[in-house]
Design an enzyme around this catalytic site. Structure first.
Site, PDB file in Angstrom:
ATOM      1  N   GLY A  90      -6.157   5.551  10.705  1.00  0.00           N
ATOM      2  CA  GLY A  90      -7.017   6.491   9.999  1.00  0.00           C
ATOM      3  C   GLY A  90      -8.068   5.853   9.121  1.00  0.00           C
ATOM      4  O   GLY A  90      -8.616   6.535   8.240  1.00  0.00           O
ATOM      5  N   HIS A 117       3.773   2.419  10.416  1.00  0.00           N
ATOM      6  CA  HIS A 117       3.570   1.196   9.634  1.00  0.00           C
ATOM      7  C   HIS A 117       4.753   0.235   9.729  1.00  0.00           C
ATOM      8  O   HIS A 117       5.381  -0.090   8.734  1.00  0.00           O
ATOM      9  CB  HIS A 117       3.348   1.543   8.161  1.00  0.00           C
ATOM     10  N   ASN A 130      -1.203   2.104   2.698  1.00  0.00           N
ATOM     11  CA  ASN A 130      -1.301   1.805   4.123  1.00  0.00           C
ATOM     12  C   ASN A 130      -1.410   0.295   4.289  1.00  0.00           C
ATOM     13  O   ASN A 130      -2.075  -0.370   3.497  1.00  0.00           O
ATOM     14  CB  ASN A 130      -2.532   2.478   4.714  1.00  0.00           C
ATOM     15  N   GLU A 166      -1.041  11.229   1.421  1.00  0.00           N
ATOM     16  CA  GLU A 166      -2.363  11.246   2.045  1.00  0.00           C
ATOM     17  C   GLU A 166      -2.565  12.558   2.783  1.00  0.00           C
ATOM     18  O   GLU A 166      -1.670  13.036   3.482  1.00  0.00           O
ATOM     19  CB  GLU A 166      -2.486  10.061   2.998  1.00  0.00           C
TER      20      GLU A 166
END
Length: 535
Positions: free
Chosen positions: A148, A471, A510, A389
């Site tokens: 993103g 992640h 992130n 987020e």
């Protein structure tokens, strides 16, 4: 880095096409790049390096080694995906085709229906373990093709809590994080774009957070905002404003690694890229050089041929799963005699939890644009610190809902290992390991509900999704398998420069920025010290 409006689109498209053609032989760089040898000093003569993977670690390694005059061969399992003028490079989300997914007959997106597709070297890969589904990118540019664009820097307090004395906050904050942001052209959304109807969901989210006393921030994004603005004005085929993200951005709004770090590396004249080259084994020769055995893949995943590459140095950038798998295989064969038994440990999911808040008292917009531009920093949450987020949910009508992804500093760690036959990767991960993060999400949602009426859950997402991660981190972690510069213990010339080096968590952020910054820090030392020592 300059925006794509000022960089040479001809060079970029030609470069990426040549990367795809590299499957059939040596990469032929475009004429504008082929004669470039770069202005960097060459302390290494004809020293050679193999870089496996082109994500946030591998791309950094390729650039900094090439700048130092090292002949770099970059091996990438996926395809090159040049942005074409017709705006049809990547699959669409709501009508997904074979370009979407890595070697599956159905799509694997975490939300929505699964579409039947042909097996193909698509951009989004998923590995399924008993208690966790792990998403990764596949293609020239790695995870930057499907992420993103969120270039989030951790706060000092949580960074130091997670990394302790392993990494200096002052140097990361003062030099390495800013360097990566510059390379990726990362900056917050311009105010005029933030106020556009396409980002109504973020505007409403900011208002609710303000009422609830939770700090929000327009985060840095590796995004070409001129392209997004051109989409809004009808001058570019819509992509970001339609919410296209997971399978790539057809307008070129993402400042992905193939268009930043790797383009700069190609300009040195010292980079050779081999796409559709999947490394299945690494080894050390009797001469002390490093060897990578590869399978050259057809577009449907079948093996067209095999090949072997050899170099003085080997840099692992195949991601947490890919890098750890290669090291575990080498260890199983008895080829990593000096490696500690901690290989595979310190694996983590970065505290990922996806959830939806629906039945809000206000609309959130018919069109929900990408990239996600805003995050809420709920760092004093009584259960554990989380950053929430605000992701788009682009379904073409107003759902009165907000789709959100939480990342936390969850301390839970797992372990990667090979099965008894030494073939398949397995993950030891407790089934109920996200309790602190889940409680934090529920606490956050309850506080939001008091101000906007939103309830946790939705027919598309009935509960907090916690058995997946975008992640994956760890497996060959610093101060367990490597030092903080990625040097593998007892193996001169072997390095880990990707997410496998990070011990399970990037401190409520992130991981792309942290991975690239740690890699920049590592390559700076490797170029200054190791190249001369190995020479």
């Amino acid at each position: 880095m300059p925006s794509s409006s000022t960089r040479s689109s001809w060079n970029r498209r030609s470069f990426l096409r040549s990367m795809g053609a590299a499957v059939l032989g040596a990469s032929a760089l475009p004429g504008a790049l082929a004669g470039c040898s770069g202005d960097a000093a060459r302390p290494t003569g004809e020293r050679k390096a193999i870089v496996i993977g082109s994500g946030f670690g591998g791309a950094v390694a390729a650039l900094r080694l090439a700048e130092a005059g090292v002949r770099v061969t970059l091996l990438e399992r996926g395809m090159a995906w040049p942005i074409e003028d017709d705006g049809d490079t990547f699959s669409l989300s709501l009508n997904a085709d074979r370009r979407s997914t890595w070697l599956r007959d159905r799509t694997v997106a975490p939300l929505g229906p699964a579409f039947r597709i042909e097996r193909h070297l698509g951009v989004l890969a998923r590995e399924d373990f008993d208690t966790m589904k792990v998403y990764t990118g596949a293609g020239l540019g790695g995870g930057s093709l499907v992420y993103g664009c969120m270039t989030v820097q951790p706060t000092e307090a949580i960074f130091q809590r997670v990394f302790g004395s392993d990494l200096s906050w002052s140097s990361m904050d003062g030099h390495w994080f800013p360097l990566v942001r510059r390379m990726l052209g990362a900056e917050p959304v311009p105010q005029d774009i933030f106020e556009a109807p396409f980002y109504e969901m973020s505007q409403r989210f900011a208002e609710t957070c303000m009422d609830a006393g939770v700090r929000t921030e327009l985060i840095d994004l590796a995004t070409d905002w001129a392209v997004v603005r051109a989409e809004m004005e009808g001058a570019r085929r819509p992509s970001a404003i339609l919410g296209e993200l997971l399978y790539g951005g057809n307008s070129g709004y993402k400042n992905s690694l193939d268009r930043t770090y790797l383009e700069a590396a190609a300009a040195t004249g010292f980079l050779e890229v081999r796409t559709q080259h999947e490394v299945v084994r690494i080894d050390r020769s009797q001469r002390g050089t490093w060897i990578a055995d590869v399978q050259v893949l057809e577009a449907d995943g079948s093996v067209a041929s095999t090949d072997t590459f050899e170099a003085d140095m080997l840099f692992l950038g195949a991601g947490s799963l890919g890098t750890t798998r290669l090291l575990l295989r080498m260890q199983r064969e008895g080829r990593l005699v000096g490696l500690p038994n901690t290989l595979g440990e310190q694996w983590g999911a970065n505290g990922n939890a996806m959830f939806m808040r629906s039945n809000l008292r206000f609309g959130t917009g018919r069109m929900q644009a990408n990239p996600p531009i805003m995050a809420a920093f709920d760092l004093d949450n009584p259960h554990t610190a989380i950053v929430v987020e605000n992701a788009p949910f682009p379904i073409g009508f107003d759902c009165n809902c907000l789709l959100q992804l939480a990342v936390s500093d969850d301390p839970q760690r797992g372990r990667l290992e090979l099965d008894d036959r030494g073939e398949s990767l397995q993950l030891e991960w407790p089934e109920h390991s996200h309790e602190a993060t889940l409680r934090a999400v529920e606490d956050f949602a309850t506080r939001m509900e008091a101000h906007d009426g939103g309830t946790l859950g939705h027919p598309w997402l009935r509960e907090v999704t916690k058995d997946f991660t975008y992640h994956p981190l760890g497996g060959a972690a610093m101060n367990h398998v490597c030092d903080t510069f990625g040097r593998v213990a007892g193996e001169p010339g072997l390095y880990v420069v990707d997410s496998a080096l990070i011990p399970g968590n990037t401190a409520c952020s992130n991981p792309s920025l942290a991975i690239a910054a740690v890699a920049e820090r590592a390559l700076d030392t490797i170029v200054r010290q190791d190249l001369r020592r190995l020479g």
